[in-house]
Design a protein around this motif. Structure first.
Motif, PDB file in Angstrom:
ATOM      1  N   TYR A  71       0.821  -1.209   0.000  1.00 20.37           N
ATOM      2  CA  TYR A  71       0.000   0.000   0.000  1.00 20.37           C
ATOM      3  C   TYR A  71       0.853   1.257   0.000  1.00 20.37           C
ATOM      4  CZ  TYR A  71      -4.818  -1.527  -0.086  1.00 20.37           C
ATOM      5  OH  TYR A  71      -6.040  -1.997  -0.499  1.00 20.37           O
ATOM      6  N   ALA A  72       2.027   1.210   0.620  1.00 23.01           N
ATOM      7  CA  ALA A  72       2.950   2.350   0.559  1.00 23.01           C
ATOM      8  C   ALA A  72       3.376   2.590  -0.886  1.00 23.01           C
ATOM      9  CB  ALA A  72       4.164   2.107   1.447  1.00 23.01           C
ATOM     10  N   LEU A  73       3.691   1.514  -1.602  1.00 16.25           N
ATOM     11  CA  LEU A  73       4.073   1.654  -3.008  1.00 16.25           C
ATOM     12  C   LEU A  73       2.929   2.202  -3.857  1.00 16.25           C
ATOM     13  CD1 LEU A  73       6.160  -1.605  -3.516  1.00 16.25           C
ATOM     14  CD2 LEU A  73       7.016   0.751  -3.391  1.00 16.25           C
ATOM     15  N   VAL A  74       1.718   1.730  -3.588  1.00 13.83           N
ATOM     16  CA  VAL A  74       0.550   2.224  -4.332  1.00 13.83           C
ATOM     17  C   VAL A  74       0.332   3.713  -4.026  1.00 13.83           C
ATOM     18  CG1 VAL A  74      -1.964   2.041  -4.588  1.00 13.83           C
ATOM     19  CG2 VAL A  74      -0.557  -0.025  -4.523  1.00 13.83           C
ATOM     20  N   ALA A  75       0.483   4.101  -2.767  1.00 15.04           N
ATOM     21  CA  ALA A  75       0.322   5.514  -2.399  1.00 15.04           C
ATOM     22  C   ALA A  75       1.381   6.375  -3.083  1.00 15.04           C
ATOM     23  CB  ALA A  75       0.398   5.680  -0.880  1.00 15.04           C
ATOM     24  N   ILE A  76       2.623   5.916  -3.055  1.00 14.67           N
ATOM     25  CA  ILE A  76       3.707   6.660  -3.707  1.00 14.67           C
ATOM     26  C   ILE A  76       3.433   6.791  -5.200  1.00 14.67           C
ATOM     27  CG2 ILE A  76       6.156   6.549  -4.347  1.00 14.67           C
ATOM     28  CD1 ILE A  76       6.592   5.262  -1.507  1.00 14.67           C
ATOM     29  N   ALA A  77       3.029   5.712  -5.825  1.00 11.16           N
ATOM     30  CA  ALA A  77       2.724   5.740  -7.260  1.00 11.16           C
ATOM     31  C   ALA A  77       1.574   6.704  -7.545  1.00 11.16           C
ATOM     32  CB  ALA A  77       2.383   4.342  -7.762  1.00 11.16           C
ATOM     33  N   GLY A  78       0.576   6.720  -6.666  1.00 12.75           N
ATOM     34  CA  GLY A  78      -0.547   7.633  -6.839  1.00 12.75           C
ATOM     35  C   GLY A  78      -0.135   9.084  -6.683  1.00 12.75           C
ATOM     36  N   PHE A  79       0.622   9.383  -5.626  1.00 14.84           N
ATOM     37  CA  PHE A  79       1.083  10.758  -5.418  1.00 14.84           C
ATOM     38  C   PHE A  79       2.010  11.206  -6.545  1.00 14.84           C
ATOM     39  CE2 PHE A  79       0.196  10.057  -0.740  1.00 14.84           C
ATOM     40  CZ  PHE A  79      -0.825  11.004  -0.668  1.00 14.84           C
ATOM     41  N   ALA A  80       2.824  10.276  -7.056  1.00 11.48           N
ATOM     42  CA  ALA A  80       3.751  10.587  -8.149  1.00 11.48           C
ATOM     43  C   ALA A  80       3.048  10.601  -9.507  1.00 11.48           C
ATOM     44  CB  ALA A  80       4.902   9.582  -8.161  1.00 11.48           C
ATOM     45  N   LYS A  81       1.765  10.246  -9.491  1.00  9.76           N
ATOM     46  CA  LYS A  81       0.948  10.216 -10.718  1.00  9.76           C
ATOM     47  C   LYS A  81       1.554   9.319 -11.800  1.00  9.76           C
ATOM     48  CE  LYS A  81      -1.215  14.766 -10.056  1.00  9.76           C
ATOM     49  NZ  LYS A  81      -1.535  14.615  -8.741  1.00  9.76           N
ATOM     50  N   ILE A  82       2.015   8.151 -11.371  1.00  6.81           N
ATOM     51  CA  ILE A  82       2.507   7.153 -12.324  1.00  6.81           C
ATOM     52  C   ILE A  82       1.283   6.627 -13.063  1.00  6.81           C
ATOM     53  CG2 ILE A  82       3.673   4.935 -12.588  1.00  6.81           C
ATOM     54  CD1 ILE A  82       5.355   5.734 -10.109  1.00  6.81           C
TER      55      ILE A  82
END
Length: 116
Positions: A71-82
């Motif tokens: 979930y940390a990776l998903v959050a980072i990807a979301g914030f980074a707009k990957i």
């Protein structure tokens, strides 16, 4: 923290299953944007949580750590707009903040507890 491992995993399991099921019925789910895959991920994550709790403390702790990292990776990807991740899971800003909060809670409890 040891006393929180199984209750947190049970709560996550039940909430994720409920959110996944409700997401098939209604979208958006409150302020969270979901799609079919996002709902399936919620259902699967919730089921794995309950299975881990049934398997015992060690499995529940491992679930929290792995789930927290994912979930940390998903959050980072979301914030980074990957874009691939955002599009795949239909993420929005409220999703990102919720995923980050869940990741922090899971990692604090999972890593802050002792092995069984």
């Amino acid at each position: 923290m040891n006393a929180l491992v199984k209750p947190l995993a049970v709560i996550l399991g039940l909430v994720l299953i409920a959110a996944g099921a409700y997401g098939f019925y209604k979208n958006p789910v409150f302020v969270f944007s979901v799609n079919q895959l996002h709902n399936i991920v919620h259902l699967a994550s919730g089921a794995v949580a309950l299975i881990a709790v049934a398997a015992g403390y060690g499995a529940a702790r491992l679930y929290l750590i792995v789930f927290g990292l994912v979930y940390a990776l998903v959050a980072i990807a979301g914030f980074a707009k990957i874009q691939q991740v955002v599009t795949l899971l239909n993420l929005n800003q409220p999703d990102n903040f919720l995923h980050a909060a869940i990741a922090v809670a899971c990692l604090l409890v999972g890593l802050g507890s002792r092995r069984a």
